[in-house]
Design a protein around this motif. Structure first.
Motif, PDB file in Angstrom:
ATOM      1  N   GLU A 168     -60.182  50.278 -24.928  1.00 18.66           N
ATOM      2  CA  GLU A 168     -60.435  48.855 -25.126  1.00 18.66           C
ATOM      3  C   GLU A 168     -61.920  48.516 -25.130  1.00 18.66           C
ATOM      4  OE1 GLU A 168     -59.084  45.031 -25.967  1.00 18.66           O
ATOM      5  OE2 GLU A 168     -57.981  46.933 -25.865  1.00 18.66           O
ATOM      6  N   LEU A 169     -62.724  49.337 -24.464  1.00 17.06           N
ATOM      7  CA  LEU A 169     -64.165  49.073 -24.371  1.00 17.06           C
ATOM      8  C   LEU A 169     -64.864  49.088 -25.742  1.00 17.06           C
ATOM      9  CD1 LEU A 169     -65.370  51.044 -21.203  1.00 17.06           C
ATOM     10  CD2 LEU A 169     -65.444  48.565 -21.560  1.00 17.06           C
ATOM     11  N   LEU A 170     -64.238  49.729 -26.719  1.00 18.31           N
ATOM     12  CA  LEU A 170     -64.860  49.857 -28.039  1.00 18.31           C
ATOM     13  C   LEU A 170     -64.594  48.644 -28.939  1.00 18.31           C
ATOM     14  CD1 LEU A 170     -64.137  53.617 -28.773  1.00 18.31           C
ATOM     15  CD2 LEU A 170     -66.357  52.579 -28.305  1.00 18.31           C
ATOM     16  N   LYS A 171     -63.813  47.694 -28.444  1.00 18.83           N
ATOM     17  CA  LYS A 171     -63.503  46.499 -29.231  1.00 18.83           C
ATOM     18  C   LYS A 171     -64.779  45.707 -29.525  1.00 18.83           C
ATOM     19  CE  LYS A 171     -60.662  42.322 -29.252  1.00 18.83           C
ATOM     20  NZ  LYS A 171     -59.671  41.492 -28.521  1.00 18.83           N
ATOM     21  N   GLY A 172     -64.921  45.313 -30.790  1.00 11.93           N
ATOM     22  CA  GLY A 172     -66.062  44.483 -31.188  1.00 11.93           C
ATOM     23  C   GLY A 172     -67.361  45.237 -31.382  1.00 11.93           C
ATOM     24  N   HIS A 173     -67.282  46.579 -31.484  1.00  8.65           N
ATOM     25  CA  HIS A 173     -68.520  47.371 -31.606  1.00  8.65           C
ATOM     26  C   HIS A 173     -68.645  48.111 -32.939  1.00  8.65           C
ATOM     27  CE1 HIS A 173     -70.350  46.794 -27.688  1.00  8.65           C
ATOM     28  NE2 HIS A 173     -69.141  46.852 -27.138  1.00  8.65           N
ATOM     29  N   LYS A 174     -68.007  47.569 -33.967  1.00  5.88           N
ATOM     30  CA  LYS A 174     -68.070  48.223 -35.277  1.00  5.88           C
ATOM     31  C   LYS A 174     -69.515  48.466 -35.717  1.00  5.88           C
ATOM     32  CE  LYS A 174     -66.801  47.641 -40.141  1.00  5.88           C
ATOM     33  NZ  LYS A 174     -66.023  46.853 -41.119  1.00  5.88           N
ATOM     34  N   TYR A 175     -70.324  47.425 -35.679  1.00  5.38           N
ATOM     35  CA  TYR A 175     -71.684  47.544 -36.218  1.00  5.38           C
ATOM     36  C   TYR A 175     -72.670  48.148 -35.224  1.00  5.38           C
ATOM     37  CZ  TYR A 175     -69.767  44.855 -40.020  1.00  5.38           C
ATOM     38  OH  TYR A 175     -68.997  44.449 -41.077  1.00  5.38           O
ATOM     39  N   THR A 176     -72.240  48.301 -33.987  1.00  3.41           N
ATOM     40  CA  THR A 176     -73.090  48.977 -33.006  1.00  3.41           C
ATOM     41  C   THR A 176     -73.391  50.401 -33.447  1.00  3.41           C
ATOM     42  OG1 THR A 176     -72.122  47.653 -31.235  1.00  3.41           O
ATOM     43  CG2 THR A 176     -73.269  49.664 -30.582  1.00  3.41           C
ATOM     44  N   PHE A 177     -72.437  51.025 -34.135  1.00  2.00           N
ATOM     45  CA  PHE A 177     -72.587  52.421 -34.556  1.00  2.00           C
ATOM     46  C   PHE A 177     -72.964  52.565 -36.030  1.00  2.00           C
ATOM     47  CE2 PHE A 177     -69.325  52.158 -31.194  1.00  2.00           C
ATOM     48  CZ  PHE A 177     -70.021  52.817 -30.189  1.00  2.00           C
ATOM     49  N   LEU A 178     -72.998  51.445 -36.755  1.00  2.00           N
ATOM     50  CA  LEU A 178     -73.323  51.505 -38.182  1.00  2.00           C
ATOM     51  C   LEU A 178     -74.737  51.024 -38.488  1.00  2.00           C
ATOM     52  CD1 LEU A 178     -70.000  50.253 -39.842  1.00  2.00           C
ATOM     53  CD2 LEU A 178     -70.718  52.595 -39.332  1.00  2.00           C
ATOM     54  N   LYS A 179     -75.243  50.101 -37.684  1.00  2.81           N
ATOM     55  CA  LYS A 179     -76.591  49.585 -37.924  1.00  2.81           C
ATOM     56  C   LYS A 179     -77.656  50.622 -37.585  1.00  2.81           C
ATOM     57  CE  LYS A 179     -75.862  44.607 -37.206  1.00  2.81           C
ATOM     58  NZ  LYS A 179     -76.223  43.457 -36.341  1.00  2.81           N
ATOM     59  N   GLY A 180     -78.793  50.521 -38.283  1.00  2.00           N
ATOM     60  CA  GLY A 180     -79.915  51.398 -37.987  1.00  2.00           C
ATOM     61  C   GLY A 180     -80.551  51.054 -36.658  1.00  2.00           C
ATOM     62  N   GLU A 181     -81.282  51.998 -36.104  1.00  2.00           N
ATOM     63  CA  GLU A 181     -81.929  51.835 -34.804  1.00  2.00           C
ATOM     64  C   GLU A 181     -82.786  50.580 -34.750  1.00  2.00           C
ATOM     65  OE1 GLU A 181     -82.775  53.414 -30.872  1.00  2.00           O
ATOM     66  OE2 GLU A 181     -81.310  53.987 -32.390  1.00  2.00           O
ATOM     67  N   GLU A 182     -83.508  50.316 -35.835  1.00  5.28           N
ATOM     68  CA  GLU A 182     -84.443  49.190 -35.858  1.00  5.28           C
ATOM     69  C   GLU A 182     -83.742  47.827 -35.893  1.00  5.28           C
ATOM     70  OE1 GLU A 182     -83.267  50.107 -39.972  1.00  5.28           O
ATOM     71  OE2 GLU A 182     -83.881  51.319 -38.246  1.00  5.28           O
ATOM     72  N   LYS A 183     -82.458  47.814 -36.209  1.00  2.00           N
ATOM     73  CA  LYS A 183     -81.725  46.545 -36.325  1.00  2.00           C
ATOM     74  C   LYS A 183     -80.940  46.193 -35.060  1.00  2.00           C
ATOM     75  CE  LYS A 183     -81.323  46.689 -41.350  1.00  2.00           C
ATOM     76  NZ  LYS A 183     -80.394  46.679 -42.514  1.00  2.00           N
TER      77      LYS A 183
END
Length: 313
Positions: A168-183
């Motif tokens: 459940e902790l991964l809910k709402g984190h789609k873009y946490t792993f897709l965005k670049g470091e600088e974003k």
């Protein structure tokens, strides 16, 4: 003071053209000047098509090929861009092998022999690939960097989705792993790092995703091939299914991905042009008439000299 058969003065035609060049939709221009939109299109088509016919496309050597729809989910067109000049050279209906052949035939008609095309940048569409190989036999194919990255991000998100079903902790984190470091903000980075430590499979997938970015910095074909072979081995050893599927795609399109190291071709130019096309499409709420849509693309991205009969200052 008037073009034969036009029904409008040259001054009026110039006024209409400049309103459209200032990004006013054709329908709105018609309302402003009290004319049917079809009559405004007649003026625009005359000047744009005339300017397009005068264009010299005989020196094209690097092509970018992409597709777009006339309106959401409907008829498609294929856009060919001179990558050196950063301008559209031809637009043709469809998004298949014949579309690429149409581009080749047009360039031949302008004095640009098929053998003259040295590089073609495209996505991994089988139709575009086979069409390019047949129509431009001397060209090296480079698969679009952004398209490859999109496929890798898709694999990364599939891993997250699989882990999300159990955690459940991964809910709402789609873009946490897709965005670049600088974003990412500082707090987002901290959250991401803690999640990667908690879930080893996700951590390994993310490591592979970040590692792949190094490939785009390599400028020697031999080194690029060695790097990619090693990356594919690591991805296969990870036994992470979405990444294994991505490796299969890489191997099926190996040469066109490796060639980026020397060609440095990317459809970034096409992406910029496509942004203009999408803006025009949104303003018009889609184009029912493909010919009008093609005219608008030439106007926006063909770098044409319309030879205005009168230019306002």
């Amino acid at each position: 003071w008037a073009r034969p058969g036009s029904g409008f003065t040259l001054l009026f035609e110039s006024f209409v053209l400049q309103l459209i060049e200032c990004e006013m939709p054709v329908s709105k221009v018609g309302q402003l000047v009290g004319e049917y939109a079809n009559r405004i299109w007649t003026i625009l088509n005359y000047y744009v098509r005339g300017a397009y016919q005068r264009e010299d496309h005989s020196q094209v050597k690097e092509l970018g090929i992409d597709e777009t729809s006339t309106k959401k989910g409907h008829n498609y067109i294929t856009v060919a861009v001179d990558m050196d000049e950063r301008k559209v050279v031809h637009v043709t209906p469809g998004k298949d092998k014949q579309s690429v052949s149409n581009i080749q035939q047009y360039l031949e008609s302008k004095g640009c022999k098929a053998e003259q095309i040295e590089e073609v940048s495209l996505d991994m569409s089988p139709s575009f690939i086979s069409g390019s190989l047949e129509s431009f036999p001397n060209a090296a194919l480079t698969f679009d960097r952004f398209h490859v990255k999109k496929l890798l991000n898709k694999a990364m998100d599939k891993v997250r989705q699989a882990e999300r079903k159990e955690h459940e902790l991964l809910k709402g984190h789609k873009y946490t792993f897709l965005k670049g470091e600088e974003k990412l903000s500082k707090s987002q980075k901290e959250k991401r790092d803690s999640l990667l430590k908690l879930y080893p499979t996700l951590g390994e997938a993310y490591r592979l995703k970040v590692l792949f970015d190094d490939f785009w910095e390599i400028k020697e074909e031999g080194q690029a091939e060695l790097f990619l072979a090693d990356w594919c081995s690591q991805a296969e050893e990870s036994k992470i299914f979405p990444f294994i599927e991505f490796v299969k795609t890489l191997k099926a399109h190996w040469y066109g991905i490796i060639s980026y190291a020397t060609s440095r071709l990317t459809n970034g130019v096409l992406e910029g042009i496509n942004a203009k096309i999408q803006l025009a499409k949104r303003r018009a709420r889609g184009y029912r008439n493909i010919d009008n849509f093609i005219t608008m693309i030439y106007l926006l991205a063909g770098k044409l000299d319309l030879r205005h009969p009168h230019k306002f200052t």
